[in-house]
Design an enzyme around this catalytic site. Sequence first.
Site, PDB file in Angstrom:
ATOM      1  CE  LYS A 273      -8.840 -28.013   9.549  1.00  0.00           C
ATOM      2  NZ  LYS A 273     -10.341 -28.668   9.775  1.00  0.00           N
ATOM      3  CG  ASN A 274     -11.216 -25.080  10.608  1.00  0.00           C
ATOM      4  OD1 ASN A 274     -11.303 -26.064   9.745  1.00  0.00           O
ATOM      5  ND2 ASN A 274     -11.266 -25.201  11.802  1.00  0.00           N
TER       6      ASN A 274
ATOM      7  CB  CYS B 109     -16.045 -37.648  13.904  1.00  0.00           C
ATOM      8  SG  CYS B 109     -15.804 -35.964  14.699  1.00  0.00           S
TER       9      CYS B 109
ATOM     10  NE  ARG C  52     -17.690 -32.133  14.544  1.00  0.00           N
ATOM     11  CZ  ARG C  52     -16.511 -31.699  13.735  1.00  0.00           C
ATOM     12  NH1 ARG C  52     -15.672 -32.593  13.684  1.00  0.00           N
ATOM     13  NH2 ARG C  52     -16.836 -30.577  13.123  1.00  0.00           N
TER      14      ARG C  52
ATOM     15  CG  ASP D  12     -10.412 -26.139  16.413  1.00  0.00           C
ATOM     16  OD1 ASP D  12     -11.123 -27.565  16.876  1.00  0.00           O
ATOM     17  OD2 ASP D  12     -10.860 -25.660  15.370  1.00  0.00           O
TER      18      ASP D  12
ATOM     19  NE  ARG E 281      -9.176 -34.246   8.903  1.00  0.00           N
ATOM     20  CZ  ARG E 281     -10.089 -33.771   9.638  1.00  0.00           C
ATOM     21  NH1 ARG E 281     -10.016 -34.663  10.915  1.00  0.00           N
ATOM     22  NH2 ARG E 281     -10.824 -32.617   9.748  1.00  0.00           N
TER      23      ARG E 281
END
Length: 439
Positions: free
Chosen positions: A22-23, A116, A121, A308, A400
């Site tokens: 994803k990233n 968030c 961030r 993560d 997500r």
Amino acid sequence: MEKLLIRKSGPLQGTVIIHGAKNAVLPIMAACLLSDEPSIIENVPQVTDVMLMSDILRHLGVTVDFSGDRLTVRPNRYAGTVAPYELVSRMRASICVLGPLLARQGKAQVSMPGGCVIGLRPIDLHFKGLQAMGATFAIEHGYIVGTANELHGAKIHLAGAFGSSVLATANVMSAAAIADGVTVIEHAACEPEVVDLANFLIAMGARIEGHGSPVIRIEGVERLHGVRYRIIPDRVEAGTWMMATAMLGGDLTIEGGQADHLGAVIDKLCETTVAIDKLNGSLRVRRSCDSIRAVDVTTLPFPGFPTDLQAPMMALMARARGVSVLTEKVYPERFMHIAELNRMGASITREGTSAIIKGVARFSGAPVTAPDLRASAALILAGLTAENLTEMVGVEHLDRGYQDFEKGLVRLGADIRRVTAEEGMVDRDRVTFNVERYA
Ligand code: EPU
């Protein structure tokens, strides 16, 4: 609204195939804005964040089509410059259109990403890098309004209070690919996803050296062309499966698990007594004894232990033999999962940027709420080792970034089912009834 019903399961025996990262794909999709020609991206995970990035590109006038895991992006001389609040507020990674839009269109209006649950961030490094290249920024009505007559090369030191920045490096590197002259990024992020973006840009015709190291040199070219490109496997998904095997026991082969992307994770899991064989393009993970040994872990930018995977690692340590200290050096506030794990019987306290975890012999299933993407994986792993039923809401966070995670678990024999909140609610007998119906 959906929820997951999770019961004690394991061991995990068999094979899983890791999806594309994803990233990696998000900044690569944004980098398609640098060319007028179509690009085909393969091994794209079908997760909500990718759908949101597609919507942002479409909003800019780009045609985006999916066919299975293949994505075709046709910029077709798009004219849009606005990434609206409705989309950016749902995915912070939208910020990675800023550099490509400025470089290609000379203008970008990107809704300012808010805070968030994993912390503040800030985006000062994105500004710093692009300003050094000639862009100017103003904040108007909640939007970043960036303009640049022509971006030029610059020497940029891109370190922040918490080290390098993945998406700031991506933004500057993408913009520099078609800027006038040479850009040197010092203290660049070294993550495999940054390397994947650099390789994508190079395939498009960019001149980039040093990617994967803290100093990246980019010589701007006149134009970039469309390409066909395959995304790397998702190291966070692979790491989550490694921790699942460590928690539930078993013998799992992780196809696409790349040892060179997971060095710190492999090192720590081996310390806990998990056995890991590095095969060609895959990893075999086995839990070799009854209990897992507690180890201390500090998250750091790559090649350090990834933030993560901090939440799944915390779930594992919460069931380990002994006390461990887990220190978060990338996102000091990324600890929302502590309270939820404690509701399941974990014994975790927070001291500043560290969590002190006393391993417990059992978890007790409970209704829990996933506060963010990686925490959702941690709670699922905890639920799969807990006595009785765990009901997890906040499944949209899981969607997500993890494609078919619970389907993969079911294939390996785990007892986990997705139901609508309405179907899964009422009382526990009824929940059991619904689990059977959905089996
Ligand atoms: N930071 C600043 N200023 C900036 C940018 C970042 O101070 O301008 C700070 C951040 O607050 C943080 C640290 O620098 O303390 C690192 O943040 P980074 O910019 O590297 O994060 P990111 O690029 O916004 C990506 C991933 C995250 C992952 C981080 C760190 C994507 C789409 N997101 O975010 O992934 O945690 O790098 O590796 O690539 C996730 O997938 O769950 C996720 C949050």
